[in-house]
Design a protein around this motif. Structure first.
Motif, mmCIF file in Angstrom:
data_model
loop_
_atom_site.group_PDB
_atom_site.id
_atom_site.type_symbol
_atom_site.label_atom_id
_atom_site.label_comp_id
_atom_site.label_asym_id
_atom_site.label_seq_id
_atom_site.Cartn_x
_atom_site.Cartn_y
_atom_site.Cartn_z
ATOM 1 N N LYS A 39 2.968 10.810 11.139
ATOM 2 C CA LYS A 39 2.402 10.978 12.219
ATOM 3 C C LYS A 39 2.239 12.349 12.868
ATOM 4 O O LYS A 39 1.359 12.776 13.515
ATOM 5 C CB LYS A 39 3.048 10.106 13.440
ATOM 6 C CG LYS A 39 4.267 10.576 13.609
ATOM 7 C CD LYS A 39 4.972 9.535 14.711
ATOM 8 C CE LYS A 39 6.418 10.118 14.989
ATOM 9 N NZ LYS A 39 6.958 9.236 16.284
ATOM 10 N N ASN A 40 3.080 13.527 12.219
ATOM 11 C CA ASN A 40 2.906 14.726 12.851
ATOM 12 C C ASN A 40 2.706 15.737 11.551
ATOM 13 O O ASN A 40 2.855 16.850 11.828
ATOM 14 C CB ASN A 40 4.280 15.247 13.188
ATOM 15 C CG ASN A 40 4.459 14.537 14.558
ATOM 16 O OD1 ASN A 40 3.797 14.259 15.421
ATOM 17 N ND2 ASN A 40 5.841 13.696 14.873
ATOM 18 N N THR A 41 2.281 15.019 10.299
ATOM 19 C CA THR A 41 2.040 15.891 9.155
ATOM 20 C C THR A 41 0.638 16.167 8.915
ATOM 21 O O THR A 41 -0.313 15.537 8.907
ATOM 22 C CB THR A 41 2.629 15.098 7.852
ATOM 23 O OG1 THR A 41 3.873 14.858 7.976
ATOM 24 C CG2 THR A 41 2.541 15.699 6.587
ATOM 25 N N TYR A 42 0.707 17.852 8.663
ATOM 26 C CA TYR A 42 -0.820 18.412 8.240
ATOM 27 C C TYR A 42 -0.387 18.759 6.757
ATOM 28 O O TYR A 42 0.676 19.066 6.656
ATOM 29 C CB TYR A 42 -1.265 19.468 8.882
ATOM 30 C CG TYR A 42 -2.097 18.967 10.118
ATOM 31 C CD1 TYR A 42 -3.263 18.786 10.219
ATOM 32 C CD2 TYR A 42 -1.433 18.754 11.421
ATOM 33 C CE1 TYR A 42 -4.254 18.581 11.255
ATOM 34 C CE2 TYR A 42 -2.150 18.506 12.553
ATOM 35 C CZ TYR A 42 -3.222 18.369 12.529
ATOM 36 O OH TYR A 42 -4.040 18.232 13.604
ATOM 37 N N LEU A 93 -5.410 17.464 5.166
ATOM 38 C CA LEU A 93 -5.195 16.170 5.655
ATOM 39 C C LEU A 93 -4.760 16.106 7.208
ATOM 40 O O LEU A 93 -3.700 17.103 7.275
ATOM 41 C CB LEU A 93 -4.385 15.229 4.784
ATOM 42 C CG LEU A 93 -4.798 15.045 3.309
ATOM 43 C CD1 LEU A 93 -3.815 14.327 2.460
ATOM 44 C CD2 LEU A 93 -6.331 14.620 3.051
ATOM 45 N N LYS A 94 -5.101 15.220 7.883
ATOM 46 C CA LYS A 94 -4.729 15.309 9.300
ATOM 47 C C LYS A 94 -3.435 14.201 9.292
ATOM 48 O O LYS A 94 -3.422 13.433 8.349
ATOM 49 C CB LYS A 94 -5.669 14.621 10.293
ATOM 50 C CG LYS A 94 -6.863 15.893 10.402
ATOM 51 C CD LYS A 94 -8.009 15.146 11.590
ATOM 52 C CE LYS A 94 -7.512 14.962 12.835
ATOM 53 N NZ LYS A 94 -8.518 14.530 13.599
ATOM 54 N N PRO A 95 -2.711 14.047 10.429
ATOM 55 C CA PRO A 95 -1.562 13.170 10.687
ATOM 56 C C PRO A 95 -2.006 11.713 10.406
ATOM 57 O O PRO A 95 -3.204 11.409 10.757
ATOM 58 C CB PRO A 95 -0.901 13.701 11.952
ATOM 59 C CG PRO A 95 -1.299 14.787 12.110
ATOM 60 C CD PRO A 95 -2.483 15.296 11.528
ATOM 61 N N ASN A 96 -1.304 10.623 9.930
ATOM 62 C CA ASN A 96 -1.583 9.404 9.723
ATOM 63 C C ASN A 96 -2.902 9.107 8.997
ATOM 64 O O ASN A 96 -3.948 8.402 9.430
ATOM 65 C CB ASN A 96 -1.850 8.788 11.412
ATOM 66 C CG ASN A 96 -0.526 8.634 12.103
ATOM 67 O OD1 ASN A 96 0.565 8.355 11.240
ATOM 68 N ND2 ASN A 96 -0.490 9.105 13.141
ATOM 69 N N THR A 97 -3.058 9.777 7.930
ATOM 70 C CA THR A 97 -4.147 10.007 7.053
ATOM 71 C C THR A 97 -3.783 9.141 5.643
ATOM 72 O O THR A 97 -2.449 9.527 5.235
ATOM 73 C CB THR A 97 -4.660 11.046 6.660
ATOM 74 O OG1 THR A 97 -5.415 11.920 8.122
ATOM 75 C CG2 THR A 97 -5.794 11.239 5.723
ATOM 76 N N THR A 98 -4.692 8.432 5.114
ATOM 77 C CA THR A 98 -4.315 8.012 3.777
ATOM 78 C C THR A 98 -5.939 8.404 2.863
ATOM 79 O O THR A 98 -6.660 8.286 3.162
ATOM 80 C CB THR A 98 -4.254 6.306 3.544
ATOM 81 O OG1 THR A 98 -3.050 6.157 4.429
ATOM 82 C CG2 THR A 98 -4.038 6.114 2.170
ATOM 83 N N PHE A 99 -5.352 9.054 1.865
ATOM 84 C CA PHE A 99 -6.568 9.952 0.982
ATOM 85 C C PHE A 99 -6.084 9.688 -0.323
ATOM 86 O O PHE A 99 -5.306 9.856 -0.855
ATOM 87 C CB PHE A 99 -6.571 11.336 1.537
ATOM 88 C CG PHE A 99 -7.687 11.977 0.735
ATOM 89 C CD1 PHE A 99 -8.884 11.933 0.948
ATOM 90 C CD2 PHE A 99 -7.176 12.914 -0.302
ATOM 91 C CE1 PHE A 99 -9.857 12.640 0.195
ATOM 92 C CE2 PHE A 99 -7.892 13.854 -0.927
ATOM 93 C CZ PHE A 99 -9.533 13.712 -0.824
ATOM 94 N N LYS A 100 -7.283 9.344 -1.062
ATOM 95 C CA LYS A 100 -6.989 8.988 -2.495
ATOM 96 C C LYS A 100 -7.851 9.848 -3.379
ATOM 97 O O LYS A 100 -9.317 10.098 -3.019
ATOM 98 C CB LYS A 100 -7.462 7.607 -3.020
ATOM 99 C CG LYS A 100 -7.306 7.230 -4.240
ATOM 100 C CD LYS A 100 -7.603 5.757 -4.918
ATOM 101 C CE LYS A 100 -7.148 5.590 -6.295
ATOM 102 N NZ LYS A 100 -7.406 4.378 -6.808
ATOM 103 N N VAL A 101 -7.351 10.612 -4.242
ATOM 104 C CA VAL A 101 -8.035 11.602 -5.376
ATOM 105 C C VAL A 101 -8.343 10.657 -6.393
ATOM 106 O O VAL A 101 -7.628 10.095 -7.407
ATOM 107 C CB VAL A 101 -7.067 12.686 -5.940
ATOM 108 C CG1 VAL A 101 -8.112 13.544 -6.935
ATOM 109 C CG2 VAL A 101 -6.608 13.592 -4.704
#
Length: 282
Positions: A72-75, A88-96
């Protein structure tokens, strides 16, 4: 007889060794390094294609098939091997999903991503500049293509009640025998496909083009957005539209993220070797 059996055994060993070599080559290709974590402000988890997970740190490698998840607080900033960057912004799910780049083999370029939830900022690298058509970023409501650019994307997921209401209203519109829909549910559903009004953000995909141009395409249509423009699309069946003003999009990484030229792995410095051991979660 013994000689014949021995020759058959040797052939069997040769076939087995060839199979092992091919399997090893396939595994190596599947685990191809795509980039490195060069900025990080909190916990970052990578889920591997085989189901295992590991906690990433600065200089950790990101591979094709990895799904990155921020807290929640992670970039988190990833610098890819073609010098592109995705923050990536907080609370993000991103797939390569796939990333392939070799400086002397442009025909093999491929960059395929999937923004499952949350938001990001993307800065185009060498791959996107020489092979724009080889870049794609999927989201729940549209696919993003680039024309050499810097952009932000935010996916605002509908809450469970609004999504259920939208689905029920859609069903009611098609089926005269469907269960009646409450007025509140209809009001919630009616809000989903429309363009957003600040300061509230309705569910859907929001984009901002900082430099260059991007294209949003889905079943509803296709729309280009140039530098300084904002865009929105509610679902995969509603056409992308231009939003007149910033619909209260927020992107506030730590100050160090805004100048990655001095970060580990930047083009002006020799990339540091990744840490030998990451925390493995099984």
């Amino acid at each position: 007889m013994f000689c014949l059996n021995f020759k058959s055994y040797v052939r069997w060993l040769q076939v087995l060794m060839l199979g092992l070599l091919l399997a090893g080559a396939s595994a190596a290709w599947a685990a191809q390094v795509a980039g490195t974590i060069v900025q990080l402000s909190g916990p970052l988890l990578a889920k591997k294609a085989d189901g295992t997970a590991r906690i990433l740190s600065l200089r950790s490698e990101v591979e094709g098939g990895d799904t990155l998840m921020t807290e929640k607080n992670t970039y988190a900033m990833v610098k890819f091997i073609d010098n592109s960057e995705i923050t990536l912004k907080p609370n993000t799910t991103f797939k390569v999903e796939k990333f392939s780049y070799e400086a002397d083999k442009p025909d093999g370029d491929s960059a395929s991503f999937n923004l499952v939830k949350g938001g990001l900022r993307s800065v185009t690298g060498l791959l996107g500049k020489r092979n724009k058509e080889k870049f794609s970023m999927k989201t729940p409501s549209a696919t993003i293509g680039i024309r050499g650019t810097t952009f932000t994307a935010d996916w605002i997921a509908p809450d469970a009640e609004a999504l259920a209401a939208y689905n029920m209203a859609s069903t009611a519109a098609l089926d005269q025998f469907a269960a009646p829909v409450k007025p509140l549910q209809l009001a919630q559903a009616a809000n989903m496909p429309n363009a957003p009004n600040a300061p509230g953000l309705q569910p859907g995909l929001y984009v901002q083009v900082i430099d260059g141009m991007i294209n949003l395409s889905n079943r509803g249509g296709s729309q280009n957005f140039s530098a300084g423009q904002f865009g929105y699309t509610a679902t995969f069946t509603h056409p992308p539209v231009v939003v007149p003003a910033n619909p209260a999009l927020q992107f506030n990484p730590p100050p160090s993220f805004n100048s990655s030229q001095n970060s580990p792995g930047s083009s002006t410095a020799t990339p540091a070797k990744p840490k030998d051991v990451d925390c493995i979660v099984r």
